[in-house]
Design an enzyme around this catalytic site. Structure first.
Site, PDB file in Angstrom:
ATOM      1  CB  SER A 268      -0.969  -0.054   1.186  1.00  0.00           C
ATOM      2  OG  SER A 268      -1.982   0.915   1.086  1.00  0.00           O
TER       3      SER A 268
ATOM      4  CG  ASP B  91      -5.898  -2.925  -4.151  1.00  0.00           C
ATOM      5  OD1 ASP B  91      -6.563  -2.138  -3.442  1.00  0.00           O
ATOM      6  OD2 ASP B  91      -4.746  -3.282  -3.875  1.00  0.00           O
TER       7      ASP B  91
ATOM      8  CG  HIS C 238      -5.310  -2.763   0.074  1.00  0.00           C
ATOM      9  ND1 HIS C 238      -4.861  -2.109  -1.043  1.00  0.00           N
ATOM     10  CD2 HIS C 238      -4.701  -2.142   1.130  1.00  0.00           C
ATOM     11  CE1 HIS C 238      -4.033  -1.131  -0.707  1.00  0.00           C
ATOM     12  NE2 HIS C 238      -3.908  -1.141   0.609  1.00  0.00           N
TER      13      HIS C 238
END
Length: 526
Positions: free
Chosen positions: A238, A465, A495
């Site tokens: 991320s 995602d 994710h």
């Protein structure tokens, strides 16, 4: 969805684990020492050659999320914690220092040890000290030849944490209407943003200019030297992919083997990133609704098509805007918290069942589960204490991004946000104002990540995602430069791909990190 009003990036998966009921469990670990984040002055050469005092990890601080100390790993390998001194201001390397909290578990096969594999799980503002022990089971194979290492980035957890509002103030802050409908609500919203920023400046003003991603990347290079590695071995998830990209740009010759998973698009500014998130969460919600439809009578939600289910969700959120429902204790479930809770559950397909249950219960006037999901996103534990996730998230976002959105500018962009997402558009559109009152100027419009001369970096994008849309992986690979960014696609949901359990992704990453086998560009896993 943003963990605070600064909408750009989001917390990586596995920063929280959700129980089957309303309980939110955050397994975490603290660092040794009592001077949390305290600093002094040391010479630049002393900092690079410092020896860390590794000790048994005590229970985590409230800023890290609370919970018990981490249990030993299989085989009896204990978690160790230490503090590393780093310059507050790298322009003054011999000046004031701060302490950065680290955690590690030594490699299981020391005779074949490659080095330290440093993790950043995202946020910005997520505690690596808390997250790595909770996620360590996913890295058992990598742990064979790597010391598993993570850290609280500056401004986070025990690393000179940014402090803003207290628990009571944050309860009120997150219960507010983040999608104002009239002038009175707009006034309240802007005043709350101003009050939050003022609290941050009052409590942490001296460190706010120094908590950005560029300094965090410099911290990682200092960490590399202190840990004794010639090259940086890195796993970023991320926001951690943006941090990794900035590191590669600053220190291309020091990159060893690096993996970026759930990739932030480095070419997009705050508006474009937020708009992309609106699209990503909308896609994930559509996929969730379609899955519910496909299960027929087993689905608890009304509607024979994905669109009908989404229309029902929109209607419920509109009702919550008018009248919140019972939540947890004396706390109500508001429209904004429900939207936030829905987004939290879309981070991983394994949470879809919780989302379905939470929506069904909310339809019956019981908002506890959706509120617990929202609490998880915001860093609130069961005992009512908040980690400093929201404060750090805002501080890092706002010192990174130059964008400062006014009320008229924001309102002018809302139609585009609503067009791409009738569920999340308003929330993320209004979030553009998250840095409007911030007392410290931003650094960039978009981060520089070009890394000519760096070795191959594996960049993984997941087609479903919600938080870092799939297209960002290609953009990152291209921005890193020819021969550097190597794109891998995972056709799936959630994710982050490696932690999702896909064997193809895990084998591809393991072969690269353990044996140096770079995958072919364009590799697809499903």
């Amino acid at each position: 969805m943003p963990t605070s009003s600064a909408a750009v990036r989001t917390t990586a998966l596995r920063t929280v684990a959700l129980a089957a009921s309303v309980a939110v469990l955050l397994t975490a670990a603290g660092c040794s020492g009592s001077d949390e984040g305290a600093g002094g002055e040391r010479g630049a050469q002393d900092l690079a050659s410092q020896t860390l005092d590794w000790q048994k990890c005590p229970p985590p601080s409230e800023a890290e999320g609370g919970g018990p100390a981490p249990s030993p790993l299989p085989g009896g390998i204990a978690w160790e914690c230490a503090f590393m001194d780093a310059p507050l201001d790298y322009a003054k390397p011999d000046g004031e220092t701060i302490e950065l909290a680290l955690i590690r578990a030594k490699a299981r096969d020391p005779g074949r040890r490659i080095g330290s594999l440093i993790f950043n799980f995202g946020g910005p503002g997520g505690s690596g000290i808390a997250t790595l022990p909770a996620a360590a089971a996913d890295y058992t194979t990598l742990h064979t030849r790597y010391d598993l290492v993570s850290f609280d980035p500056r401004g986070v957890g025990r690393s000179a944490a940014v402090e803003c509002e207290d628990d009571k103030q944050l309860d009120a802050y997150f219960a507010q209407d983040f999608t104002p409908d009239d002038a009175a609500e707009e006034k309240t919203y802007t005043e709350n943003l101003e009050n939050f920023a003022e609290a941050c400046e009052k409590n942490s003003g001296e460190q706010l200019p120094y908590v950005g991603t560029i300094n965090a990347a410099r911290d990682m290079d200092l960490m590399r030297q202190v840990l004794g590695d010639d090259k940086l071995y890195y796993f970023g998830i991320s926001y951690g992919t943006e941090l990794g990209g900035v590191y590669a740009h600053l220190f291309p010759k020091k990159v060893g083997r690096a993996v970026f998973d759930a990739v932030v698009d480095p070419t997009k500014n705050s508006e474009q990133s937020s708009l992309g998130q609106a699209q990503g969460f909308q896609l994930a919600l559509t996929n969730f609704a379609q899955d519910c439809v496909d299960r027929g009578d087993q689905c608890l939600l009304p509607g024979s098509t994905a669109q009908e289910i989404q229309n029902w969700i929109i209607a419920m959120l509109n009702e919550l805007d008018k009248k919140p429902i019972a939540g947890i204790g004396d706390r109500k479930l508001t429209q904004s918290q429900a939207t936030n809770g829905i987004a939290q559950a879309l981070y991983s397909k394994e949470y879809w069942e919780l989302l379905e249950q939470g929506l069904d219960e909310a339809d019956g006037g019981k908002g506890a589960l959706l509120l617990a999901l929202s609490d998880a996103m915001n860093g609130r534990s069961e005992n009512g204490h908040y980690s400093n996730l929201a404060a750090a998230n805002t501080a890092i976002n706002c010192v990174d991004s130059k964008d400062r959105w006014s009320l008229p500018q924001t309102e002018a962009r809302l139609p585009e946000f609503r067009k791409v997402s009738p569920v999340f558009g308003d929330y993320l559109g209004w979030g553009l104002m998250g840095c409007s009152e911030w007392p410290v100027p931003g650094t960039w419009n978009t981060p520089a990540v070009a890394a000519p001369g760096a070795p191959p970096i594996v960049v993984i994008g997941t087609t479903g995602d919600p938080a870092t849309p799939y297209e960002g992986a290609r953009a990152m690979a291209d921005a890193l430069g020819k021969g550097v960014g190597v794109e891998v696609t995972y056709r799936g949901e959630g994710h982050g791909a490696y932690n999702g359990g896909n064997k193809c992704v895990q084998q591809t990453v393991n072969a690269y990190l353990l044996d140096g086998k770079t995958p072919a560009a364009g590799t697809v896993c499903q």
